[in-house]
Design an enzyme around this catalytic site. Structure first.
Site, PDB file in Angstrom:
ATOM      1  CE  LYS A 244      -4.273  -1.725   0.377  1.00 42.43           C
ATOM      2  NZ  LYS A 244      -5.412  -1.385  -0.496  1.00 42.43           N
TER       3      LYS A 244
ATOM      4  CB  SER B 282      -9.653  -1.639   8.490  1.00 43.52           C
ATOM      5  OG  SER B 282      -9.155  -2.465   7.446  1.00 43.52           O
TER       6      SER B 282
ATOM      7  CE1 TYR C 146       5.521   4.908   9.912  1.00 39.65           C
ATOM      8  CE2 TYR C 146       3.411   3.783   9.708  1.00 39.65           C
ATOM      9  CZ  TYR C 146       4.792   3.756   9.681  1.00 39.65           C
ATOM     10  OH  TYR C 146       5.447   2.573   9.419  1.00 39.65           O
TER      11      TYR C 146
END
Length: 289
Positions: A81, A113, A150
């Site tokens: 991703k 998710s 992050y």
């Protein structure tokens, strides 16, 4: 999101260009083999094992296969991703004026998710852009923690796609953030397809040497073709279709066949059972996996 009409054409050449854009931000993940799985795939089935299956009474195939695994579990955030997220951000940065007071300060947003949530959070942090991530409250705790780690602003929602999209729409209205969808956008598809380019090139370079390594986690499975010293086919997970579509584009004009794969256990074969229809005048074309 970036206007799809401004995205590059969905071609192999565009996947190549996407790879150039994101190369500084991603890992070129390894391609490994597994002797045990290669042997298993190349061993004919016992006819008795086919009883009660669609292949009952047929002569078992006797394939000679060599399996190669693209280890995207070693990618940043632990999943492919990251490729799509970084490409989407790079495409937004190319939008005239977006960085210089044209919207970047308002941030980006998505609903996910787990893996795409982490990927967009990382891509946004790398570029100093705020990120708003809508996550179902039932998301795995480690993925929620990683997304927050992050630097993203995590907002919780219900678990259904409708509930997630409703919360996303409200946050967009409040913040003006740009949507970066998990899979159904050309920029995401082209970014994910870059793993297909690496897989093809690496297998060509690796043929002739023996590799035996254990592969775990998220992978893409490939079949070896000795006649042209390259791949004959790639098996990729269906999922939302972003990576599968991108890999198919990366194989355009190569002769490599691409198959979508999904588990049938307990009704998980939703893509196979689904029907995608494209209207053409008074008729329609349906595509079954």
């Amino acid at each position: 999101m970036a206007d799809p009409s401004t995205s590059p054409r969905l071609t192999r050449a565009s996947v190549v260009e996407a790879h150039k854009l994101i190369k500084p931000y991603i890992h070129h993940t390894p391609v490994l083999t597994n002797a045990a799985l290669t042997t298993l795939a190349s061993t004919p089935r016992d006819p008795k094992d086919l009883a009660g299956t669609p292949w009952e009474s047929r002569t078992p195939a006797k394939p000679k296969m060599r399996l190669w695994f693209k280890c995207e579990n070693f990618q940043r955030v632990g999943a492919f991703k990251a490729r799509g997220a970084f490409h989407a951000i790079e495409r937004l940065k190319l939008e005239p004026g977006w960085l210089a007071g044209g919207g970047a300060e308002k941030g980006v947003i998505t609903h996910s998710s787990g893996n795409h949530a982490q990927a967009l959070a990382l891509a946004a942090r790398t570029n100093g852009i705020p990120a708003y991530i809508i996550m179902p409250s039932i998301s795995a705790a480690p993925k929620i923690a990683a997304t927050k780690g992050y630097g993203a602003n995590v907002i919780f929602s219900g678990s259904t796609s409708v509930e997630r999209e409703e919360v996303t729409a409200k946050v967009i209205e409040q913040t003006g953030a740009r949507l970066v969808p998990p899979y159904d956008h050309p920029d995401i598809v082209l970014g994910q397809g870059t793993l297909g380019l690496e897989l093809q090139a690496d297998v060509r370079n690796l043929i002739g040497g023996e590799q035996t390594d254990r592969v775990t986690g998220e992978t893409t499975l490939s079949v070896y073709r000795s006649s042209n010293k390259g791949l004959d086919a790639i098996l990729a997970p269906c999922g939302g279709g972003g990576m599968l579509s991108g890999v198919a584009l990366s194989c355009e004009g190569t002769g490599i066949r691409v198959f979508g794969a999904e588990p049938s256990f307990e009704g998980a074969d939703d893509a196979k059972r689904g029907r995608f229809t494209h209207a053409t005048g008074d008729s329609s074309l349906g595509y079954n996996f």
